[in-house]
Scaffold this motif. Structure first.
Motif, PDB file in Angstrom:
ATOM      1  N   ALA A  96       0.837  -1.206   0.000  1.00 14.77           N
ATOM      2  CA  ALA A  96       0.000   0.000   0.000  1.00 14.77           C
ATOM      3  C   ALA A  96       0.867   1.249   0.000  1.00 14.77           C
ATOM      4  CB  ALA A  96      -0.913   0.000   1.222  1.00 14.77           C
ATOM      5  N   GLY A  97       0.372   2.276  -0.706  1.00 12.81           N
ATOM      6  CA  GLY A  97       1.131   3.505  -0.856  1.00 12.81           C
ATOM      7  C   GLY A  97       1.921   3.535  -2.145  1.00 12.81           C
ATOM      8  N   HIS A  98       2.165   2.354  -2.695  1.00 13.69           N
ATOM      9  CA  HIS A  98       2.865   2.243  -3.980  1.00 13.69           C
ATOM     10  C   HIS A  98       2.035   1.497  -5.014  1.00 13.69           C
ATOM     11  CE1 HIS A  98       6.620   3.804  -2.306  1.00 13.69           C
ATOM     12  NE2 HIS A  98       6.419   3.026  -1.259  1.00 13.69           N
ATOM     13  N   PHE A  99       1.240   0.513  -4.560  1.00 15.07           N
ATOM     14  CA  PHE A  99       0.451  -0.306  -5.469  1.00 15.07           C
ATOM     15  C   PHE A  99      -0.945  -0.543  -4.902  1.00 15.07           C
ATOM     16  CE2 PHE A  99       4.821  -1.525  -6.465  1.00 15.07           C
ATOM     17  CZ  PHE A  99       4.808  -1.498  -7.852  1.00 15.07           C
ATOM     18  N   ALA A 100      -1.900  -0.706  -5.812  1.00 12.71           N
ATOM     19  CA  ALA A 100      -3.267  -1.078  -5.444  1.00 12.71           C
ATOM     20  C   ALA A 100      -3.610  -2.375  -6.155  1.00 12.71           C
ATOM     21  CB  ALA A 100      -4.257   0.016  -5.845  1.00 12.71           C
ATOM     22  N   LEU A 101      -4.314  -3.270  -5.460  1.00 15.54           N
ATOM     23  CA  LEU A 101      -4.688  -4.552  -6.032  1.00 15.54           C
ATOM     24  C   LEU A 101      -5.636  -4.357  -7.214  1.00 15.54           C
ATOM     25  CD1 LEU A 101      -4.602  -7.682  -5.741  1.00 15.54           C
ATOM     26  CD2 LEU A 101      -6.654  -7.465  -4.308  1.00 15.54           C
ATOM     27  N   ALA A 102      -5.310  -4.984  -8.357  1.00 15.73           N
ATOM     28  CA  ALA A 102      -6.151  -4.905  -9.552  1.00 15.73           C
ATOM     29  C   ALA A 102      -6.946  -6.187  -9.757  1.00 15.73           C
ATOM     30  CB  ALA A 102      -5.300  -4.626 -10.789  1.00 15.73           C
ATOM     31  N   SER A 103      -6.347  -7.337  -9.468  1.00 14.56           N
ATOM     32  CA  SER A 103      -7.049  -8.617  -9.616  1.00 14.56           C
ATOM     33  C   SER A 103      -6.344  -9.676  -8.792  1.00 14.56           C
ATOM     34  CB  SER A 103      -7.121  -9.049 -11.083  1.00 14.56           C
ATOM     35  OG  SER A 103      -5.833  -9.349 -11.584  1.00 14.56           O
ATOM     36  N   ARG A 104      -7.083 -10.753  -8.495  1.00 14.57           N
ATOM     37  CA  ARG A 104      -6.495 -11.848  -7.712  1.00 14.57           C
ATOM     38  C   ARG A 104      -7.208 -13.154  -8.055  1.00 14.57           C
ATOM     39  NH1 ARG A 104      -5.682 -10.075  -2.096  1.00 14.57           N
ATOM     40  NH2 ARG A 104      -3.498  -9.805  -2.754  1.00 14.57           N
ATOM     41  N   ASP A 105      -6.423 -14.190  -8.283  1.00 13.39           N
ATOM     42  CA  ASP A 105      -6.960 -15.522  -8.563  1.00 13.39           C
ATOM     43  C   ASP A 105      -6.167 -16.553  -7.785  1.00 13.39           C
ATOM     44  OD1 ASP A 105      -9.039 -15.111 -10.750  1.00 13.39           O
ATOM     45  OD2 ASP A 105      -7.298 -14.137 -11.666  1.00 13.39           O
ATOM     46  N   THR A 106      -6.775 -17.721  -7.580  1.00 11.95           N
ATOM     47  CA  THR A 106      -6.113 -18.821  -6.887  1.00 11.95           C
ATOM     48  C   THR A 106      -5.999 -20.015  -7.825  1.00 11.95           C
ATOM     49  OG1 THR A 106      -6.994 -18.103  -4.759  1.00 11.95           O
ATOM     50  CG2 THR A 106      -6.172 -20.346  -4.880  1.00 11.95           C
ATOM     51  N   LEU A 107      -4.858 -20.665  -7.805  1.00 12.32           N
ATOM     52  CA  LEU A 107      -4.620 -21.858  -8.603  1.00 12.32           C
ATOM     53  C   LEU A 107      -4.355 -23.015  -7.652  1.00 12.32           C
ATOM     54  CD1 LEU A 107      -4.061 -23.197 -11.388  1.00 12.32           C
ATOM     55  CD2 LEU A 107      -1.667 -22.490 -11.120  1.00 12.32           C
ATOM     56  N   ASP A 108      -5.198 -24.048  -7.716  1.00 12.90           N
ATOM     57  CA  ASP A 108      -5.064 -25.218  -6.854  1.00 12.90           C
ATOM     58  C   ASP A 108      -4.703 -26.439  -7.685  1.00 12.90           C
ATOM     59  OD1 ASP A 108      -5.774 -24.424  -4.039  1.00 12.90           O
ATOM     60  OD2 ASP A 108      -7.554 -23.674  -5.060  1.00 12.90           O
ATOM     61  N   LEU A 109      -3.652 -27.145  -7.270  1.00 10.32           N
ATOM     62  CA  LEU A 109      -3.166 -28.334  -7.957  1.00 10.32           C
ATOM     63  C   LEU A 109      -2.906 -29.438  -6.938  1.00 10.32           C
ATOM     64  CD1 LEU A 109      -0.321 -26.507  -9.931  1.00 10.32           C
ATOM     65  CD2 LEU A 109      -2.601 -26.999 -10.824  1.00 10.32           C
ATOM     66  N   THR A 110      -2.674 -30.642  -7.438  1.00  9.11           N
ATOM     67  CA  THR A 110      -2.206 -31.747  -6.605  1.00  9.11           C
ATOM     68  C   THR A 110      -1.080 -32.444  -7.342  1.00  9.11           C
ATOM     69  OG1 THR A 110      -4.392 -32.110  -5.615  1.00  9.11           O
ATOM     70  CG2 THR A 110      -2.803 -33.896  -5.434  1.00  9.11           C
ATOM     71  N   ALA A 111       0.015 -32.689  -6.650  1.00  2.74           N
ATOM     72  CA  ALA A 111       1.162 -33.373  -7.247  1.00  2.74           C
ATOM     73  C   ALA A 111       1.482 -34.627  -6.446  1.00  2.74           C
ATOM     74  CB  ALA A 111       2.377 -32.447  -7.278  1.00  2.74           C
ATOM     75  N   ASP A 112       1.640 -35.746  -7.121  1.00  5.06           N
ATOM     76  CA  ASP A 112       2.070 -36.984  -6.470  1.00  5.06           C
ATOM     77  C   ASP A 112       3.589 -36.985  -6.418  1.00  5.06           C
ATOM     78  OD1 ASP A 112      -0.513 -38.021  -6.086  1.00  5.06           O
ATOM     79  OD2 ASP A 112      -0.576 -38.800  -8.135  1.00  5.06           O
ATOM     80  N   LEU A 113       4.126 -36.777  -5.214  1.00  5.53           N
ATOM     81  CA  LEU A 113       5.565 -36.585  -5.055  1.00  5.53           C
ATOM     82  C   LEU A 113       6.202 -37.741  -4.299  1.00  5.53           C
ATOM     83  CD1 LEU A 113       5.641 -32.800  -4.056  1.00  5.53           C
ATOM     84  CD2 LEU A 113       5.790 -33.816  -6.346  1.00  5.53           C
ATOM     85  N   GLY A 114       7.378 -38.141  -4.767  1.00  2.00           N
ATOM     86  CA  GLY A 114       8.176 -39.114  -4.039  1.00  2.00           C
ATOM     87  C   GLY A 114       8.878 -38.461  -2.868  1.00  2.00           C
ATOM     88  N   HIS A 115       9.490 -39.276  -2.038  1.00  2.00           N
ATOM     89  CA  HIS A 115      10.120 -38.756  -0.827  1.00  2.00           C
ATOM     90  C   HIS A 115      11.212 -37.730  -1.134  1.00  2.00           C
ATOM     91  CE1 HIS A 115       8.791 -42.354   1.909  1.00  2.00           C
ATOM     92  NE2 HIS A 115       7.792 -41.592   1.510  1.00  2.00           N
ATOM     93  N   ALA A 116      12.034 -37.998  -2.126  1.00  2.00           N
ATOM     94  CA  ALA A 116      13.111 -37.055  -2.457  1.00  2.00           C
ATOM     95  C   ALA A 116      12.527 -35.739  -2.953  1.00  2.00           C
ATOM     96  CB  ALA A 116      14.034 -37.661  -3.509  1.00  2.00           C
ATOM     97  N   GLU A 117      11.443 -35.810  -3.732  1.00  2.00           N
ATOM     98  CA  GLU A 117      10.821 -34.592  -4.237  1.00  2.00           C
ATOM     99  C   GLU A 117      10.182 -33.786  -3.111  1.00  2.00           C
ATOM    100  OE1 GLU A 117       9.433 -35.702  -8.737  1.00  2.00           O
ATOM    101  OE2 GLU A 117       8.348 -36.655  -7.096  1.00  2.00           O
ATOM    102  N   ILE A 118       9.614 -34.473  -2.125  1.00  2.00           N
ATOM    103  CA  ILE A 118       9.041 -33.769  -0.974  1.00  2.00           C
ATOM    104  C   ILE A 118      10.139 -33.043  -0.205  1.00  2.00           C
ATOM    105  CG2 ILE A 118       7.942 -34.099   1.281  1.00  2.00           C
ATOM    106  CD1 ILE A 118       6.291 -36.341   0.010  1.00  2.00           C
ATOM    107  N   ALA A 119      11.270 -33.693  -0.022  1.00  2.00           N
ATOM    108  CA  ALA A 119      12.383 -33.045   0.676  1.00  2.00           C
ATOM    109  C   ALA A 119      12.840 -31.801  -0.075  1.00  2.00           C
ATOM    110  CB  ALA A 119      13.541 -34.028   0.829  1.00  2.00           C
ATOM    111  N   THR A 120      12.886 -31.882  -1.397  1.00  2.00           N
ATOM    112  CA  THR A 120      13.286 -30.724  -2.202  1.00  2.00           C
ATOM    113  C   THR A 120      12.257 -29.613  -2.093  1.00  2.00           C
ATOM    114  OG1 THR A 120      14.484 -32.123  -3.760  1.00  2.00           O
ATOM    115  CG2 THR A 120      13.861 -29.935  -4.524  1.00  2.00           C
TER     116      THR A 120
END
Length: 270
Positions: free
Chosen positions: A207-231
């Motif tokens: 605020a003071g520099h920018f005003a919100l113009a739009s907002r959206d949400t993106l929801d996904l699901t990823a099947d991750l292995g243990h190494a990928e979860i750690a990353t």
């Protein structure tokens, strides 16, 4: 390449314009900054410390995770939002993954990051990316009104500087996690939570520099292995919150693979 963006750069010491001379960037006051053989320039002022910059191991892991395509829908959504934009600054660009995804035939990108290891990868992420090592919390080594858009994905937000470097009709595009991000992993692994007021706090910080113009949400699901979860955990703020041995022990108890909710808030500010 730096040649594509040099007209947007300014000296971090005296704020004079920079020019590309052989293998260095130089200003009229004769301050000079070498261009690394990997194609990026380090414009941290003399004496500045890299501090919390990503290490080579962190950057390598992040590159592998993003390269697997888990966040590809997010990159595609950003590409749609920034379609037709001329010069794009990615503030906190990391490996340049998102910046490379949003560039088209008529656009060029400036990748700023505190990590030289990230800048090396960003410089190679796309032929029209110029990569620069810089501290987002300091004055940016960019001329005023020199970019058409600022992209900011899970990175610090320096509102005053982002407004300064944006052209008057430009926009700031941010990505933050929603409170649903990572879902059951938060309790299972003892991770930091995202509170329900994060969007409100982000708006207040800008605020003071920018005003919100739009907002959206993106929801996904990823099947991750243990190494990928750690990353994935290592890519966020919980990386310094949960001891490595404890985290590995908790991850080992999860099913392999494990369905992980990914939830992002995409905001546009003007």
């Amino acid at each position: 390449m730096l040649a594509d963006i040099v007209d947007a750069l300014r000296c971090p010491l005296c704020a004079e314009p920079l020019a590309l001379v052989d293998r260095s960037l130089a200003c009229p006051a004769r301050h000079s900054f070498d261009v690394a053989r990997q194609g990026y320039a380090n414009l941290l002022p003399g004496g500045a410390r890299p501090g919390t910059a990503d290490t080579s191991e962190m950057v390598r892991a992040r590159s592998a995770f993003l390269g697997a395509g888990h966040f590809a829908p997010l990159a595609a959504a950003l590409g749609s939002l920034l379609r037709g934009t001329g010069r794009i600054l990615d503030a906190g660009a990391g490996t340049g993954y998102y910046l490379a995804a949003v560039l088209n035939a008529d656009s060029v990108g400036i990748a700023l990051d505190l990590s030289k290891h990230a800048a090396r990868r960003a410089a190679r992420a796309h032929p029209r990316i110029g990569a620069v090592v810089a501290d987002l919390w300091q004055d940016l080594p960019l001329r005023s009104a020199s970019v058409d858009a600022v992209l900011n994905v899970f990175a610090p937000r320096n509102a005053a500087e982002y407004r300064r470097v944006l052209r008057p009709d430009g926009a700031l595009f941010t990505v933050t996690p929603s409170s649903r991000h990572l879902g059951p992993l938060i309790a299972e692994l003892g991770l930091l939570t995202v509170d329900d007021r994060k969007n409100e706090r982000t708006d207040d910080a800008l605020a003071g520099h920018f005003a919100l113009a739009s907002r959206d949400t993106l929801d996904l699901t990823a099947d991750l292995g243990h190494a990928e979860i750690a990353t994935l955990v290592g890519m966020g703020p919980s990386a310094h919150h949960v001891p490595a041995d404890d985290l590995a022990e908790r991850i080992a108890k999860l099913p392999d693979p494990f369905p992980v909710p990914l939830s992002f808030v995409l905001s546009v500010y003007r």
